[in-house]
Design an enzyme around this catalytic site. Structure first.
Site, mmCIF file in Angstrom:
data_model
loop_
_atom_site.group_PDB
_atom_site.id
_atom_site.type_symbol
_atom_site.label_atom_id
_atom_site.label_comp_id
_atom_site.label_asym_id
_atom_site.label_seq_id
_atom_site.Cartn_x
_atom_site.Cartn_y
_atom_site.Cartn_z
ATOM 1 N N GLU A 181 0.827 -1.216 0.000
ATOM 2 C CA GLU A 181 0.000 0.000 0.000
ATOM 3 C C GLU A 181 0.862 1.267 0.000
ATOM 4 O O GLU A 181 0.703 2.150 0.851
ATOM 5 C CB GLU A 181 -0.947 -0.006 1.202
ATOM 6 C CG GLU A 181 -1.991 -1.100 1.110
ATOM 7 C CD GLU A 181 -3.077 -1.034 2.175
ATOM 8 O OE1 GLU A 181 -2.842 -0.392 3.204
ATOM 9 O OE2 GLU A 181 -4.139 -1.623 1.964
ATOM 10 N N GLU A 224 -5.655 -8.378 -0.649
ATOM 11 C CA GLU A 224 -6.296 -8.160 0.650
ATOM 12 C C GLU A 224 -7.747 -7.819 0.410
ATOM 13 O O GLU A 224 -8.056 -6.973 -0.437
ATOM 14 C CB GLU A 224 -5.680 -6.973 1.419
ATOM 15 C CG GLU A 224 -4.332 -7.230 2.012
ATOM 16 C CD GLU A 224 -3.828 -6.076 2.878
ATOM 17 O OE1 GLU A 224 -4.645 -5.367 3.505
ATOM 18 O OE2 GLU A 224 -2.603 -5.882 2.912
#
Ligand code: BG6
Length: 473
Positions: free
Chosen positions: A173, A370
Site C-alpha cells: 500500500e 487483501e
C-alpha cells in the site's frame, strides 16, 4: 474461474509473528507503536519503553505457531498465502553489510512448510516494517541512502529464495501516504512528521525514493530469476462523486488521480503530467534526477496487486479548493452503503468497478491481495463462533470479482482474503478487530492463551475453494 486461480489469504510479518527480539531481529517501526482503539490513534514512542503496551511484540506468535497455522490453511485447501519478510530479521538495523543468517533461515523454513502443502508463497518485501534505526538515524525514505538499504535487503531475499518464491510485491500500500499526511507518521516510508510543515512535499519526495527503490529491486530481481513476478501493491478504495454535479465528478477524478498515481509510475515508469503540474503549482522541489527517470522506466512491474476494503464519496468545494486538491475533509457519507463497526463502508460493487478501472488503464494481470471484514466476534458457550457477517461480506465480494472476470473479462490471478487467522490490526493495534477464519484467543489487553479455533467462515471458505468459487451459499 480459471483452473489455477490462487485462492488464499494474506497477512504481514509484524501483525502475526511476534518474537520481536528473537533470532537476532532488530526493532522495526511497528515495534514502537502502542495499542490504540476505534478513534484512538496509536502512539509512536522513542524506542521501546518500559510499561508501554506494544501489541506487535507478541502479536499471534506466528513465529512459533507457523506449522500449526499453515496446517489450518492447508485444511481449508489454500492454494496461496501472502505474508511479508520482516526487514529487521534480515537486516536488524537496516544499514549492515551482511544479512542475519538466523532471520534468513526462518523464512526458508516457512516457505518450505508452505511448499509441503503446495501452497504458493506470495511475499511482500516491506509491509509497514522499516527498521527503527533507519527511521531515527536516516529519516527513513526521505534520505536517498535508504534506497540502497532497501535494494540490498531485496537482493538478499531474491537470491536466497529464488527457487522457493515466484510472486513478490515491493511495498505494501505504497499510496497510503496520500492520506497519511494528516497523521503524525508516514509509516511505509518510515518518516515521523511530528508537526513538520511541508508534510505533503515530504510525502512526494519520500514516495519518489521508494518508487526508485522499487524499480531497482524489480530490475535486480528479474536478473536473479527472469521467471519472477514482481508487482506493486496499491491500497485501493475508490472515490465516487457525491452527486452527479459536474464539479463533484471532477473532484472524484482528481481524488482518484491523487490517491493512485503511484500505480502509474510503477506500471508505466513515468510520472503523470498532471502530477508534475501539481508539483509546479505548489512550488514543490522534488529531487528527481535523469538517472532516476531511466531507472523507473527500466524497473516497471510485471503484475499489479491491490487491497480492497471499502469505497468513499467526495464533494467538490471549488470556491475554497479551486485546483481540486485531494483532501479527506471533502469526503461525505455514502447513503447507499452500510459500514462496519469501524466506519468502513461496505461496497462489493466497488470491487468490480475497481478491477475494471485498473485493467482498463494498465492491462496487466492482477491479484487481489487483501479483502476482508474486521468485526467483533462472539465465542458461544459451546465454543463455536458464528461469523455470518464475515461470510456475507466475503461472499458478495467474491461474487463481484467473479462478475469482473467472467462477464467483463479482466485478468485476475487470485484472491487473498485478509487475514485468514486473526491478527493485530494495523491502524488500531487491536486484537478484537478480528478478520480471521481462525480465532486466536487473545484480546486487546493481551490476555489469552493464543489457542486457535475454527470459526463458521472456516468451513464456508473451504467449500468455496473446493468448488473453485462456484458455490458461495
Ligand atoms: C491494509 C493493510 O491497509 O489494511 C493491513 O495492508 C491492514 O496491514 C489491513 O491490517 C486492515 O486494516 P486494519 O487497520 O483493520 O488492520
Amino acid at each position: 474461474m480459471r483452473k489455477d486461480f490462487l485462492w488464499g489469504g494474506a497477512t504481514a510479518a509484524h501483525q502475526t509473528e511476534g518474537a520481536w527480539d528473537v533470532g537476532g531481529k532488530g526493532i522495526s517501526i511497528a515495534d514502537v507503536m502502542t495499542v490504540g482503539g476505534p478513534g484512538i490513534p496509536r502512539r509512536i514512542t522513542d524506542g521501546v519503553l518500559e510499561g508501554e503496551n506494544y501489541p506487535n511484540h507478541e502479536a499471534t506468535d506466528f513465529y512459533h505457531h507457523y506449522k500449526e497455522d499453515i496446517a489450518l490453511l492447508a485444511e481449508m485447501g489454500f492454494k496461496s498465502f501472502r505474508t511479508s519478510i520482516a526487514w529487521t530479521r534480515i537486516f536488524p538495523r537496516g544499514d549492515e553489510d551482511e544479512p542475519n543468517e538466523e532471520g534468513l533461515k526462518f523464512y526458508d523454513d516457512l516457505f518450505d512448510e508452505l511448499r509441503k502443502y503446495n501452497i504458493e508463497p506470495l511475499v511482500t518485501l516491506c509491509h509497514f516494517e522499516l527498521p527503527w534505526a533507519l527511521v531515527k538515524e536516516y529519516d527513513g525514505f526521505l534520505n536517498r541512502k535508504t534506497i540502497g538499504f532497501f535494494v540490498k535487503f531485496a537482493t538478499a531475499c531474491f537470491e536466497r529464495y529464488k527457487d522457493k518464491v515466484t510472486y513478490w510485491m515491493t511495498f505494501n500500500e505504497i499510496n497510503n501516504q496520500a492520506d497519511a499526511i494528516q497523521h503524525h507518521i508516514l509509516q511505509e516510508g518510515g518518516i515521523l512528521l511530528n508537526g513538520r510543515e511541508n508534510a505533503e512535499e515530504i510525502m512526494y519526495q519520500s514516495s519518489h525514493y521508494e518508487l526508485v527503490a522499487s524499480a531497482l529491486a524489480v530490475k535486480k530481481g528479474l536478473e536473479i530469476n527472469p521467471n519472477f513476478k514482481i508487482g506493486c501493491m496499491i491500497g485501493y478504495n475508490p472515490v465516487y462523486p457525491a452527486t452527479c454535479k459536474p464539479e463533484d465528478v471532477l473532484m472524484a477524478q482528481a481524488a482518484m488521480n491523487q490517491k493512485y498515481w503511484w500505480a502509474y509510475v510503477h506500471v508505466r515508469g513515468e510520472y503523470p503530467h498532471w502530477l508534475l503540474n501539481k508539483f509546479e503549482r505548489h512550488g514543490y522541489k522534488i529531487d528527481i534526477t535523469e538517472e532516476d527517470k531511466q531507472i523507473l522506466k527500466e524497473g516497471v512491474v510485471n503484475y499489479l496487486t491491490f487491497s480492497y476494503y471499502m469505497s468513499f464519496a467526495i464533494k467538490a468545494d471549488p470556491e475554497n479548493n479551486p485546483h481540486y486538491d485531494y483532501d479527506r475533509k471533502y469526503f461525505v457519507k455514502n447513503e447507499y452503503l452500510k459500514a462496519s463497526d469501524w466506519g468502513w463502508q461496505i461496497d462489493p460493487v466497488g470491487l468490480r468497478w475497481g478491477l475494471n478501472w485498473f485493467y482498463d488503464r494498465f492491462g496487466l494481470p492482477m491479484m487481489i491481495v487483501e479483502n476482508g471484514f474486521g468485526a467483533y466476534d462472539k465465542v458461544e458457550e459451546d465454543g463455536t463462533i458464528n461469523d455470518d457477517y464475515r461470510i456475507a461480506y466475503l461472499r458478495e465480494h467474491i461474487r463481484a470479482l467473479k462478475a469482473a472476470c467472467e462477464e467483463d473479462g479482466v485478468d485476475l490471478l487470485g484472491y487473498q482474503m485478509w487475514s485468514p487467522i486473526d491478527i493485530v490490526s494495523a491502524s488500531t493495534g487491536e486484537m478484537d478487530k478480528r478478520y480471521g477464519f481462525v480465532y486466536v484467543n487473545k484480546n486487546n489487553a493481551g490476555e489469552g492463551d493464543l489457542s486457535r479455533s475454527r470459526k463458521k467462515s472456516f468451513f464456508w471458505y473451504k467449500h468455496v475453494i473446493e468448488t473453485n468459487g462456484e458455490e458461495l451459499d
